[in-house]
Design an enzyme around this catalytic site. Structure first.
Site, PDB file in Angstrom:
ATOM      1  N   HIS A 117       0.813  -1.214   0.000  1.00  0.00           N
ATOM      2  CA  HIS A 117       0.000   0.000   0.000  1.00  0.00           C
ATOM      3  C   HIS A 117       0.850   1.269   0.000  1.00  0.00           C
ATOM      4  O   HIS A 117       0.337   2.351  -0.330  1.00  0.00           O
ATOM      5  CB  HIS A 117      -0.981  -0.002   1.185  1.00  0.00           C
ATOM      6  CG  HIS A 117      -0.376   0.298   2.514  1.00  0.00           C
ATOM      7  ND1 HIS A 117      -0.045  -0.669   3.432  1.00  0.00           N
ATOM      8  CD2 HIS A 117      -0.044   1.482   3.103  1.00  0.00           C
ATOM      9  CE1 HIS A 117       0.451  -0.104   4.517  1.00  0.00           C
ATOM     10  NE2 HIS A 117       0.463   1.197   4.342  1.00  0.00           N
ATOM     11  N   ASP A 147       0.097  -7.470   1.437  1.00  0.00           N
ATOM     12  CA  ASP A 147       0.610  -6.120   1.689  1.00  0.00           C
ATOM     13  C   ASP A 147       2.143  -6.101   1.684  1.00  0.00           C
ATOM     14  O   ASP A 147       2.770  -5.463   2.528  1.00  0.00           O
ATOM     15  CB  ASP A 147       0.070  -5.544   3.000  1.00  0.00           C
ATOM     16  CG  ASP A 147       0.161  -4.019   3.028  1.00  0.00           C
ATOM     17  OD1 ASP A 147       0.328  -3.423   1.948  1.00  0.00           O
ATOM     18  OD2 ASP A 147       0.084  -3.437   4.122  1.00  0.00           O
ATOM     19  N   SER A 223       4.713   2.503   7.935  1.00  0.00           N
ATOM     20  CA  SER A 223       4.368   1.356   7.100  1.00  0.00           C
ATOM     21  C   SER A 223       5.536   0.948   6.211  1.00  0.00           C
ATOM     22  O   SER A 223       6.135   1.773   5.528  1.00  0.00           O
ATOM     23  CB  SER A 223       3.161   1.683   6.225  1.00  0.00           C
ATOM     24  OG  SER A 223       2.017   1.888   6.994  1.00  0.00           O
ATOM     25  N   LEU A 275      -7.629 -25.936  -1.115  1.00  0.00           N
ATOM     26  CA  LEU A 275      -7.665 -27.209  -0.405  1.00  0.00           C
ATOM     27  C   LEU A 275      -8.311 -28.304  -1.247  1.00  0.00           C
ATOM     28  O   LEU A 275      -8.093 -29.488  -0.989  1.00  0.00           O
ATOM     29  CB  LEU A 275      -8.430 -27.071   0.915  1.00  0.00           C
ATOM     30  CG  LEU A 275      -7.854 -26.076   1.928  1.00  0.00           C
ATOM     31  CD1 LEU A 275      -8.683 -26.108   3.207  1.00  0.00           C
ATOM     32  CD2 LEU A 275      -6.406 -26.390   2.228  1.00  0.00           C
ATOM     33  N   GLY A 276      -9.121 -27.896  -2.236  1.00  0.00           N
ATOM     34  CA  GLY A 276      -9.772 -28.886  -3.073  1.00  0.00           C
ATOM     35  C   GLY A 276     -11.153 -29.268  -2.596  1.00  0.00           C
ATOM     36  O   GLY A 276     -11.502 -30.454  -2.580  1.00  0.00           O
TER      37      GLY A 276
END
Length: 455
Positions: A117, A147, A223, A275-276
């Protein structure tokens, strides 16, 4: 001509300093064994040169620029009606500059880790070092789901770098250090402790899991900066602060950030996982029938053969309540939690099976494009191929949810997201694959319209 008066004053001050016992030059650093040379000071001295301030500039074309905004700066508004029509306002170009932090993790290659960001929407990215140097940087890759972004500094030599630590052995209560650029105050150092591990935060964009919580002061501009342990090792990338409270900040563990960085540098994106299985939301009726107190979690409707879910022993009728201790509230939550996981890591699922609560460990598999396309044909009932206009429908299953579409229709949007190619369509399908209905934007014979798939 020499200024004899100035020289006399300087000579007097030098003599005074010598007689008084004060050093005439810059103050000497404390001795290495001085009690002032705490582990925090040593860590900061070692790492600060590798911390960079980042400015990301976005050029906005065609905006109305008033004389007041040109004088006071972009974004100025006096707050009275009619300002947009202020005399002299005209279309023009504006610069929007955002500030953030980053840390150099590879000196020879000039690679910087920061938050996605921080550089989002930036047309020009510059990095500023502690020694006063500044360089342009290019974005090597960015992944908003985590991020994390990787920058490459251009034209720099002899760059310092931080030592990467290990976030697997972080202990709640241990001292941590944050360095960053809060509110534009360069290389600000704050300290605190690890408050907790494995935190989850949610926003409109998704779910961020496995975060480090700290009470080291983190403010806007921090950040992307480093979270360090007392030995100066990089253990996290500072990413968010809870504005509702004081002393609650979050950092992405460096082990996760390192895996994201490897994927971005290797293949340009983080491989999506699955995961299927197919799942659906629980409603109040279903919850009551199953003896649940509330309708939370996702109900497994189907498990595909040979997938991680099948190998782990997940069966239709199971209710997934949490993943790695992160509660799963509904199917969108389930998708978002999976989107914030990296490959090769085992996940712990808490399930309800009948009257029992069970725990299973499962390692997700890559959700590659071929698998996604096959599942899209099965789930949405349409076959799609790439074209110059975008993804074009090649076939439609007569009894499927997309039976009203035609061969040759071009898909230009899914759920509000613009679609320009097959890669974007498949990525949108991964996000919407469990949805009960999906809104498509379709172009037919040059005219656009909306199509709703009810699944």
């Amino acid at each position: 001509m020499p200024n004899f008066a100035a020289q006399s004053v300087r000579g007097f001050l030098l003599l005074f300093c010598l007689l008084a016992g004060f050093p005439a030059g810059s103050p000497a650093a404390p001795a290495p064994d001085s009690p002032r040379m705490t582990p925090v000071v040593r860590a900061v001295q070692a790492v600060a040169p590798a911390v960079v301030n980042i400015t990301s500039t976005h050029i906005i074309e065609g905006q109305r620029v008033s004389p007041l905004e040109r004088f006071f700066g972009p974004g100025f508004s006096p707050g009275f009606p009619g300002f947009d029509g202020f005399p002299g306002a005209r279309p023009g170009r504006q610069k929007r500059v955002s500030l953030g932090s980053g840390v150099i993790v590879d000196g020879p290659k000039g690679l910087v880790l920061t938050n996605a960001h921080v550089i989002a929407g930036g047309d020009e990215v510059m990095v500023h070092l502690l020694d006063g140097r500044e360089f342009p940087a290019t974005v090597k890759g960015a992944e908003p789901d985590f991020d994390i972004a990787v920058l490459e500094i251009k034209g720099a030599r002899d760059l310092p770098a931080v030592r990467l630590g290990d976030s697997a052995d972080i202990m709640p209560g241990e001292t941590v250090i944050a360095i960053g650029n809060p509110f534009g105050f360069n290389h600000t150092v704050t300290t605190g402790v690890v408050s907790a591990l494995g935190r989850t935060i949610r926003n409109d964009g998704g779910v961020f899991t496995d975060l480090i919580q700290t009470d080291a002061a983190i403010n806007p501009g921090n950040s992307g900066g480093p979270l360090l342990n007392i030995e100066g090792g990089l253990i996290g990338i500072n990413t968010a602060v809870d504005a509702r409270a004081e002393g609650i900040g979050f950092a992405i563990p460096i082990n996760k950030a390192r895996r994201v960085m490897a994927d971005l540098m290797g293949q340009g994106r983080v491989a999506p996982l699955w995961l299927g299985l197919m799942a659906e939301d629980l409603d109040s009726r279903m919850a009551m029938a199953l003896g649940l107190r509330e309708a939370r979690g996702v109900l497994v409707g189907a498990v595909f053969e040979g997938t991680p879910a099948a190998k782990a022993g997940i069966t239709p009728g199971d209710i997934i309540e949490s993943i790695n201790a992160t509660p799963v509230r509904d199917r969108r939550d389930y998708i978002n939690v999976l989107r914030n996981q990296t490959g090769g890591e085992s996940l712990r699922l808490s399930l309800r099976r009948g009257e029992k609560n069970i725990t299973l460990d499962v390692t997700p598999a890559p959700f590659d494009d071929a698998t996604a396309q096959k599942l899209m044909e099965r789930r949405w009932g349409l076959g799609v191929r790439e074209s110059r206009q975008g993804p074009v429908i090649q076939s439609v299953r007569p009894d499927g949810p997309a039976a009203f579409l035609r061969k040759g229709d071009v898909i230009t949007g899914v759920g509000g997201a613009r679609i320009k190619n097959m890669a974007e369509l498949l990525q949108a399908f991964r996000k919407e694959r469990l949805a009960g209905q999906v809104l498509l934007q379709v172009v037919r014979d040059g005219r656009g319209y909306y199509a709703r798939l009810v699944l």
